[in-house]
Structures are given as structure tokens and as C-alpha cells.
Design an enzyme around this catalytic site. Structure first.
Site, mmCIF file in Angstrom:
data_model
loop_
_atom_site.group_PDB
_atom_site.id
_atom_site.type_symbol
_atom_site.label_atom_id
_atom_site.label_comp_id
_atom_site.label_asym_id
_atom_site.label_seq_id
_atom_site.Cartn_x
_atom_site.Cartn_y
_atom_site.Cartn_z
ATOM 1 N N ASP A 104 0.734 -1.100 -0.086
ATOM 2 C CA ASP A 104 -0.102 0.038 -0.093
ATOM 3 C C ASP A 104 0.788 1.396 -0.184
ATOM 4 O O ASP A 104 1.938 1.343 0.664
ATOM 5 C CB ASP A 104 -0.884 0.069 1.208
ATOM 6 C CG ASP A 104 -1.597 -1.249 1.479
ATOM 7 O OD1 ASP A 104 -2.128 -1.738 0.296
ATOM 8 O OD2 ASP A 104 -1.949 -1.496 2.435
ATOM 9 N N HIS A 257 1.484 -7.867 -0.217
ATOM 10 C CA HIS A 257 0.106 -8.723 0.464
ATOM 11 C C HIS A 257 -0.847 -8.617 -0.964
ATOM 12 O O HIS A 257 -0.919 -8.073 -1.821
ATOM 13 C CB HIS A 257 -0.619 -8.267 1.448
ATOM 14 C CG HIS A 257 -0.976 -6.707 1.605
ATOM 15 N ND1 HIS A 257 -0.312 -5.803 1.641
ATOM 16 C CD2 HIS A 257 -2.110 -6.127 1.183
ATOM 17 C CE1 HIS A 257 -0.862 -4.652 1.576
ATOM 18 N NE2 HIS A 257 -2.226 -4.877 1.171
ATOM 19 N N ARG A 272 -9.868 -1.258 8.199
ATOM 20 C CA ARG A 272 -8.196 -1.033 7.927
ATOM 21 C C ARG A 272 -7.826 0.328 8.454
ATOM 22 O O ARG A 272 -8.508 1.235 8.080
ATOM 23 C CB ARG A 272 -7.966 -1.187 6.546
ATOM 24 C CG ARG A 272 -6.463 -0.734 6.153
ATOM 25 C CD ARG A 272 -6.180 -0.793 4.646
ATOM 26 N NE ARG A 272 -5.420 0.293 4.366
ATOM 27 C CZ ARG A 272 -5.165 0.487 3.117
ATOM 28 N NH1 ARG A 272 -5.217 -0.478 2.291
ATOM 29 N NH2 ARG A 272 -4.362 1.474 2.655
HETATM 30 C C1 OGA Z 1 -5.723 -3.669 2.011
HETATM 31 C C2 OGA Z 1 -5.579 -5.227 1.470
HETATM 32 C C3 OGA Z 1 -6.082 -7.333 1.955
HETATM 33 C C4 OGA Z 1 -7.294 -8.085 2.445
HETATM 34 O O1 OGA Z 1 -6.509 -3.598 2.774
HETATM 35 O O2 OGA Z 1 -4.531 -2.943 1.787
HETATM 36 O O3 OGA Z 1 -5.015 -5.177 0.393
HETATM 37 O O4 OGA Z 1 -6.935 -9.224 2.643
HETATM 38 N N1 OGA Z 1 -6.223 -6.047 1.924
HETATM 39 O O5 OGA Z 1 -8.240 -7.684 2.384
HETATM 40 MN MN MN Z 2 -3.434 -3.463 0.303
#
Ligand code: OGA
Ligand code: MN
Length: 282
Positions: A104, A257, A272
Site C-alpha cells: 500500500d 500482500h 483497515r
Molecule cells: C488492504 C488489502 C487485503 C485483504 O486492505 O490494503 O489489500 O485481505 N487488503 O483484504
Molecule cells: Mn493493500
């Protein structure tokens, strides 16, 4: 017994992540508990916690015990909590947020330190998240390629992902905002010295990196593709299975990720909070 003695940090895989037991994130953390978590975070790049079920207030409190919250301008916030972003996929929607390898905010000149993601509503099965460790991936490269990369910087942008020029289907457009504000461009070293661990880490990602500084997009693509397939190989990754109450706290400078999109017809909702970072150096 001091609290830190009860905190257990168990590596999740060879290259990335650790599961942390014996800590309640909903209660204020003692300085020694925070210190244990800070060391584990620097060592493993992402920490996983089970059975937490944080309210938005507790989520914010934990985030603020770590650093300064940064509000992502593209995600819809949770009602009454502008600091908390929703990562949502409804049962009728086909595209998920984060469904490809990325880290991110690399488009910011001072990229976010990381994010704390809390599971709110999970599909009956599926919806796991993959993580990849960028220090282990870097360390496994040959001396020759390491030397080549050490002189390179790369351009990152939010434009092609969140901006007006993004090829964004209506299915996801409703969940994102402020396309006009997706004008961030940044340049970072391709190999950074991680601000917490002091380890070198590969800092390019398939989501936001557009090319090497001074190279065309076409010239950049083959080497970037090589680095992407290398870094996403099994040796450097870990698959996290969410349970109700799970929390993952990742470092954007040490990991990538990937949110798996394998739960058609079901809802998945996460909260988040993203933390402010700093400029990165080689
Ligand atoms: C984020 C993302 C991963 C998820 O929130 O930046 O990539 O598993 N999420 O939701
Ligand atoms: Mn992400």
C-alpha cells in the site's frame, strides 16, 4: 510475572510473518508489551493476532499507540470513523480490493508504514490473504543482480489504479472515491534499507510501480517481471487464514500482500487503519 513474558511470538513461515499469542489488543498495552511487539514487527514484517474482535475505538487506540494514522483518500470510511477504511466485497460484487500482489501507498513520497486490518465479516470459506517477505526475496538474489539493483530507483504512481485514467469496472468504482485526487507519483530506491530492521528489502511492487527511473516502461518490464515472479515464489510467501476476530498488522516496506478473491456470492468486510511512514533510502 511481567506482561512481556506472556507474549509468544511464533514465526509463521521462513520468510515472512509471525503469530502473536498472549496479548489483548483491546486493552491499553504496557510499554514492555509494545516493545516486544515492535521488535517482532521489525523482525517478521507482519504480525497476526487471533480472537481480538476490536471495536473501531479499540482499533484506533491500538493504531495510535503505534504511530500517527493516515487517512487513505480512496477508500470509503466506516460510518462515524473517518480514520477507519472499509475493505468490502458484497455478495453481488465480483472484484475485491487488493486482489493482486501489491504494497500500500508506495505512490507516496513518504509511504505509509503499514496497516492494521481487522476481520469483521468473513465468507464461510476462502478470503485468505497472502503475504510475501521482501528482505528474504532480496537476499536470495545473485550478487550480480543485487549490484545492478543497488544503483536503481523506481517510479510509483496511484494514477493507473485509483485515478480517472484507471481501467476500473463499475463493480469496484462504487467502493472507491476521489479519483481526481489520484495524482501521486513518487520515486524510491529499488532496494531500501528497512527503517526498522536495518535489513535491505526489495521495494518495487506489481500494483503501483510503473518503471525504473530513467528507463521506459517497456525497458523496465522484463526486469520488473523477473523480480515479481521471484519475490512471489513459494519460498518467500505465507498464506494467512482469517477467523472471526483475527487482526493482521503488516509493514508496507517489508512485505507485499494479496487478497484472494475465491469466495463468489459471499460478503467479506474488513476494517483497515493505515499508519504514517517516512521517506525511504537505499
Ligand atoms: C488492504 C488489502 C487485503 C485483504 O486492505 O490494503 O489489500 O485481505 N487488503 O483484504
Ligand atoms: Mn493493500
Amino acid at each position: 510475572m511481567p506482561e512481556t513474558d506472556e507474549i509468544l511470538v511464533k514465526p509463521a513461515s521462513h520468510a515472512v510473518g509471525a503469530e502473536v499469542d498472549g496479548v489483548d489488543l483491546s486493552a491499553g498495552l504496557s510499554p514492555s508489551a509494545l516493545n516486544t511487539l515492535r521488535k517482532a514487527f521489525a523482525a517478521h514484517g507482519v504480525l497476526f493476532f487471533r480472537n481480538q474482535s476490536l471495536t473501531p475505538e479499540q482499533h484506533i487506540e491500538f493504531a495510535e499507540s503505534w504511530g500517527t494514522i493516515v487517512v487513505n483518500r480512496f477508500f470509503t470510511p466506516v460510518n462515524d470513523y473517518p480514520q477507519v477504511a472499509e475493505v468490502r466485497k458484497e455478495s453481488h460484487q465480483s472484484i475485491n480490493v487488493g486482489g493482486g500482489w501489491h504494497t500500500d501507498h508506495s505512490y507516496d513520497e513518504e509511504p505509509a508504514l503499514g496497516s492494521i486490518l481487522c476481520a469483521k465479516e468473513l465468507p464461510a470459506s476462502g478470503g485468505d490473504t497472502l503475504f510475501a517477505g521482501m528482505s528474504a526475496a532480496y537476499e536470495a538474489l545473485s550478487p550480480g543482480l543485487k549490484e545492478t539493483l543497488s544503483g536503481l530507483r523506481a517510479r510509483h504512481s496511484s494514477r493507473h489504479v485509483f485515478g480517472e485514467e484507471a481501467d476500473m469496472p463499475d463493480d469496484i468504482r462504487d467502493r472507491l472515491r476521489n479519483a481526481k485526487e489520484a495524482t501521486q507519483d513518487s520515486v524510491h530506491p529499488v532496494v531500501i534499507t528497512h527503517p526498522l530492521s536495518g535489513r535491505k528489502a526489495l521495494y518495487v511492487n506489481p500494483g503501483f510501480t510503473v518503471g525504473f527511473d530513467g528507463w521506459t516502461v517497456e525497458e523496465s518490464r522484463p526486469l520488473l517481471e523477473y523480480l515479481y515472479q521471484h519475490a512471489s515464489s513459494e519460498a518467500f510467501t505465507f498464506r494467512f487464514h482469517w477467523e472471526p476476530g483475527s487482526v493482521a498488522f503488516w509493514d508496507n516496506r517489508a512485505t507485499w500482500h494479496y487478497a484472494l478473491n475465491d469466495y463468489p456470492g459471499q460478503r467479506r468486510l474488513m476494517h483497515r487503519i493505515t499508519l504514517d511512514g517516512e521517506a525511504l533510502s537505499a
